[in-house]
Design an enzyme around this catalytic site. Structure first.
Site, PDB file in Angstrom:
ATOM      1  N   ASN A 187       0.717  -1.211   0.084  1.00 47.72           N
ATOM      2  CA  ASN A 187       0.083   0.021  -0.132  1.00 47.72           C
ATOM      3  C   ASN A 187       0.872   1.286   0.045  1.00 47.72           C
ATOM      4  O   ASN A 187       1.579   1.485   0.970  1.00 47.72           O
ATOM      5  CB  ASN A 187      -0.741   0.074   1.329  1.00 47.72           C
ATOM      6  CG  ASN A 187      -1.916   1.153   1.175  1.00 47.72           C
ATOM      7  OD1 ASN A 187      -1.623   2.214   0.593  1.00 47.72           O
ATOM      8  ND2 ASN A 187      -2.772   1.138   2.255  1.00 47.72           N
TER       9      ASN A 187
ATOM     10  N   ARG B 159       0.487   4.213   0.476  1.00 50.19           N
ATOM     11  CA  ARG B 159       0.307   5.489   1.353  1.00 50.19           C
ATOM     12  C   ARG B 159       0.832   4.986   2.792  1.00 50.19           C
ATOM     13  O   ARG B 159       0.600   5.748   3.612  1.00 50.19           O
ATOM     14  CB  ARG B 159      -1.364   5.503   1.353  1.00 50.19           C
ATOM     15  CG  ARG B 159      -1.786   6.206  -0.103  1.00 50.19           C
ATOM     16  CD  ARG B 159      -3.314   6.463   0.088  1.00 50.19           C
ATOM     17  NE  ARG B 159      -3.333   7.534   0.842  1.00 50.19           N
ATOM     18  CZ  ARG B 159      -4.440   7.978   1.406  1.00 50.19           C
ATOM     19  NH1 ARG B 159      -5.531   7.429   1.301  1.00 50.19           N
ATOM     20  NH2 ARG B 159      -4.637   8.962   2.253  1.00 50.19           N
ATOM     21  N   CYS B 160       0.847   3.716   2.855  1.00 50.76           N
ATOM     22  CA  CYS B 160       1.491   3.000   4.239  1.00 50.76           C
ATOM     23  C   CYS B 160       2.927   3.444   4.678  1.00 50.76           C
ATOM     24  O   CYS B 160       3.623   2.802   3.749  1.00 50.76           O
ATOM     25  CB  CYS B 160       1.214   1.655   4.306  1.00 50.76           C
ATOM     26  SG  CYS B 160       1.748   0.821   5.884  1.00 50.76           S
ATOM     27  N   SER B 161       3.392   3.843   5.477  1.00 49.98           N
ATOM     28  CA  SER B 161       4.896   4.090   5.805  1.00 49.98           C
ATOM     29  C   SER B 161       5.502   2.731   6.030  1.00 49.98           C
ATOM     30  O   SER B 161       6.762   2.603   5.326  1.00 49.98           O
ATOM     31  CB  SER B 161       5.259   5.097   6.827  1.00 49.98           C
ATOM     32  OG  SER B 161       4.582   4.612   8.063  1.00 49.98           O
TER      33      SER B 161
ATOM     34  N   ARG C  99       5.993   1.285   2.549  1.00 51.89           N
ATOM     35  CA  ARG C  99       7.253   1.835   1.835  1.00 51.89           C
ATOM     36  C   ARG C  99       8.518   1.638   2.131  1.00 51.89           C
ATOM     37  O   ARG C  99       9.486   1.333   1.369  1.00 51.89           O
ATOM     38  CB  ARG C  99       6.784   3.363   1.721  1.00 51.89           C
ATOM     39  CG  ARG C  99       5.845   3.951   0.936  1.00 51.89           C
ATOM     40  CD  ARG C  99       5.619   5.569   0.857  1.00 51.89           C
ATOM     41  NE  ARG C  99       5.934   6.016   2.061  1.00 51.89           N
ATOM     42  CZ  ARG C  99       4.805   6.622   3.040  1.00 51.89           C
ATOM     43  NH1 ARG C  99       3.437   6.180   2.600  1.00 51.89           N
ATOM     44  NH2 ARG C  99       5.089   7.301   3.813  1.00 51.89           N
TER      45      ARG C  99
END
Length: 115
Positions: free
Chosen positions: A8, A10-12, A15
């Site tokens: 995802n 948007r998920c730190s 990433r």
């Protein structure tokens, strides 16, 4: 080595896990699971590789978890997996598959054990 990450962007943590893999010279297949959720058979396989039951891979803080009553102990494995397929926001992330194994990248370094 074939490596897949259910990601995802948007998920730190997701990433960070992807970056960790790339820093090690790996170019994983990136599956944005919110856009392309795994089917029930794939999710069942991932759970088996993780050695987890469905609830252990669910994000219980998501509103949809409460709305669907997924804390009901009467729900069987198939019903929980179906809920995750229909509502991929319920799936914990990131998940990395490699060498016939799977790991959840929480923390990101946890995926190194399967490489």
């Amino acid at each position: 080595m074939n490596v897949v990450i259910y990601h995802n962007p948007r998920c730190s943590k997701s990433r960070q896990t992807l970056e960790l893999l790339r820093e090690r010279g790996l170019q994983p297949e990136v599956v944005e699971y919110l856009k392309n959720p795994p089917d029930a058979a794939t999710l069942d396989d991932i759970l088996a590789r993780l050695g987890l039951e469905p609830r252990a891979l669910m994000r219980k803080g998501e509103a949809v978890y409460r709305e669907l009553g997924l804390d009901d102990p009467g729900l069987d494995r198939a019903a929980l997996i179906a809920a995750m397929v229909a509502n991929p926001t319920l799936i914990e992330r990131p998940i990395v598959l490699a060498n016939g194994k799977a790991a959840v990248g929480r923390p990101p370094e946890q995926v190194l054990a399967i490489l």
